[in-house]
Structures are given as structure tokens and as C-alpha cells.
Design a protein around this motif. Structure first.
Motif, PDB file in Angstrom:
ATOM      1  N   LEU A  56      10.512  18.621   0.446  1.00  0.00           N
ATOM      2  CA  LEU A  56       9.181  18.405   0.675  1.00  0.00           C
ATOM      3  C   LEU A  56       8.377  17.671  -0.199  1.00  0.00           C
ATOM      4  O   LEU A  56       8.336  17.774  -1.542  1.00  0.00           O
ATOM      5  N   ARG A  57       7.383  16.865   0.315  1.00  0.00           N
ATOM      6  CA  ARG A  57       6.366  15.945  -0.407  1.00  0.00           C
ATOM      7  C   ARG A  57       5.086  16.286   0.526  1.00  0.00           C
ATOM      8  O   ARG A  57       5.211  16.515   1.659  1.00  0.00           O
ATOM      9  N   PHE A  58       3.804  16.184  -0.343  1.00  0.00           N
ATOM     10  CA  PHE A  58       2.642  16.186   0.464  1.00  0.00           C
ATOM     11  C   PHE A  58       2.098  14.838   0.135  1.00  0.00           C
ATOM     12  O   PHE A  58       2.187  14.363  -1.069  1.00  0.00           O
ATOM     13  N   ASP A  59       1.324  14.515   0.939  1.00  0.00           N
ATOM     14  CA  ASP A  59       0.782  12.963   0.888  1.00  0.00           C
ATOM     15  C   ASP A  59      -0.796  12.902   1.288  1.00  0.00           C
ATOM     16  O   ASP A  59      -0.917  13.125   2.576  1.00  0.00           O
ATOM     17  N   ALA A  60      -1.922  12.934   0.404  1.00  0.00           N
ATOM     18  CA  ALA A  60      -3.014  13.034   0.799  1.00  0.00           C
ATOM     19  C   ALA A  60      -3.406  11.953   1.984  1.00  0.00           C
ATOM     20  O   ALA A  60      -4.428  11.784   2.396  1.00  0.00           O
ATOM     21  N   GLU A  61      -2.883  10.904   1.631  1.00  0.00           N
ATOM     22  CA  GLU A  61      -3.148   9.632   2.400  1.00  0.00           C
ATOM     23  C   GLU A  61      -2.765   9.549   3.825  1.00  0.00           C
ATOM     24  O   GLU A  61      -3.387   8.974   4.724  1.00  0.00           O
ATOM     25  N   ARG A  62      -1.613  10.137   3.890  1.00  0.00           N
ATOM     26  CA  ARG A  62      -1.218  10.069   5.416  1.00  0.00           C
ATOM     27  C   ARG A  62       0.027  11.367   5.460  1.00  0.00           C
ATOM     28  O   ARG A  62       0.467  11.820   4.559  1.00  0.00           O
ATOM     29  N   ARG A  63       0.066  11.880   6.835  1.00  0.00           N
ATOM     30  CA  ARG A  63       1.038  12.986   6.767  1.00  0.00           C
ATOM     31  C   ARG A  63       2.311  12.524   6.355  1.00  0.00           C
ATOM     32  O   ARG A  63       2.829  11.347   6.673  1.00  0.00           O
TER      33      ARG A  63
END
Ligand SMILES: [Fe+2]
Length: 181
Positions: A56-63
Motif C-alpha cells: 500500500l502507498r498513499f499519494d497526496a497528489e492523486r489517488r
């Protein structure tokens, strides 16, 4: 010239190859019901929670998303949702779908053709399956990051976006014609 029979194509994310048993993907099953899709996402979220969290990764710019598996009958995805991230209103072009929240919570606004717009909160570990008529907008309206496992059948059917769920046509989408890859 000779002909050979090739097995049904089956792709699994390389970092899940040792964790995702092929039997879960029923490679010979070409059309999955909403219930079967829901069971698949529920089982994946429960049994593969540890490897999925590593992926899992999280990206503030895009889902962020990653495809976990693809067969001739189904595609499986892992999606992440930071607070405030959400989809546009869309349907799945006639494919059936399902998802199970892996962590956090998701809010879904949904509508069937000609029906009212409804809203539902999905908690972790509770699979939801739906037929081809469901249009929805899914998002994280909570303070904690969320993640979810999704499956669609037939696979690789284009979603159709709407500016609003109010614009979803009264006729359900036609069943897609899926050609073997
Ligand atoms: Fe969707």
C-alpha cells in the motif's frame, strides 16, 4: 503447422505472487456474480492483509492504486484514499463489481438507474457486491487514511463518468462484449 492450447492468462502482482493463491481467482470462471466478487474481495482483504499493507502507498497528489490480479474473468485492485480523496461519479460500463475496505472507512453515494441517490458508509472487513446498474461516487470523508480491495467482472471494461449522480441515465448500461485476450 501445429496448434497448441494455451492456458487461460493469469496475471498476479509480482509482490503478491507467493501470497495470492491461484484458486481464489478461479482462472476458468469467465463471468463472476456480485456475490462471488464480494467474497473474493473479502477473502483477499482478510487473508492477504499483511502483504497488501506492505504494498500500500498513499499519494497526496492523486489517488493511488495497484492492480493485484487479472484473469479472463476478473480484475482485482488495491486502492488507497487519503482524507478528502474521492472518485468522480461513475458506473462500471456494465461490469459487476465489489469491494471490501481494508482499513479506515469509505463513504459511497450510489444510485441505480431511475432510482434515488443513497448514501452508505462502508466499514473495514464488510464486503459489498453490486450488479452492473450501480453508479456511485466513493470517497474518504473521514480523518484516517483508508484502503480497499476492488474486483470487477468482466475485466477491463471502461468506467463511464458523470458530472453528477443525477445525470445517470434511466437505462442500465448494456452488458459489455468481452473478447478473449
Ligand atoms: Fe466504482
Amino acid at each position: 503447422m501445429t496448434t497448441s492450447i494455451t492456458p487461460a492468462p493469469l496475471e498476479i502482482h509480482p509482490r503478491l505472487a507467493s501470497a495470492l493463491p491461484e484458486r481464489l481467482l478461479h482462472p476458468g470462471r469467465l463471468l463472476w456474480t456480485p456475490k462471488e466478487l464480494a467474497e473474493l474481495t473479502g477473502t483477499a482483504a482478510a487473508e492477504l492483509a499483511t502483504p497488501l499493507r506492505r504494498l500500500l502507498r498513499f499519494d497526496a497528489e492523486r489517488r493511488w492504486w495497484a492492480r493485484l490480479a487479472l484473469t479472463d474473468g476478473v480484475e482485482v485492485w488495491l486502492l488507497s484514499w487519503l482524507p478528502g480523496q474521492r472518485t468522480a461519479p461513475h458506473d462500471h460500463g456494465g461490469a459487476a463489481g465489489a469491494f471490501t475496505v481494508l482499513q479506515g472507512e469509505l463513504t459511497e453515494e450510489y444510485r441505480y438507474p431511475g432510482g434515488p441517490i443513497r448514501q452508505r458508509v462502508h466499514a473495514a472487513g464488510r464486503p459489498i457486491g453490486f450488479g452492473p446498474g450501480r453508479a456511485h461516487r466513493v470517497g474518504n470523508t473521514f480523518a484516517a487514511p483508508a484502503a480497499s480491495v476492488h474486483a470487477y467482472s468482466p475485466p477491463l471494461v471502461r468506467t463511464r463518468e458523470y458530472s453528477s449522480l443525477a445525470d445517470v441515465p434511466a437505462e442500465p448500461p448494456p452488458v459489455p462484449v468481452v473478447l478473449p485476450r
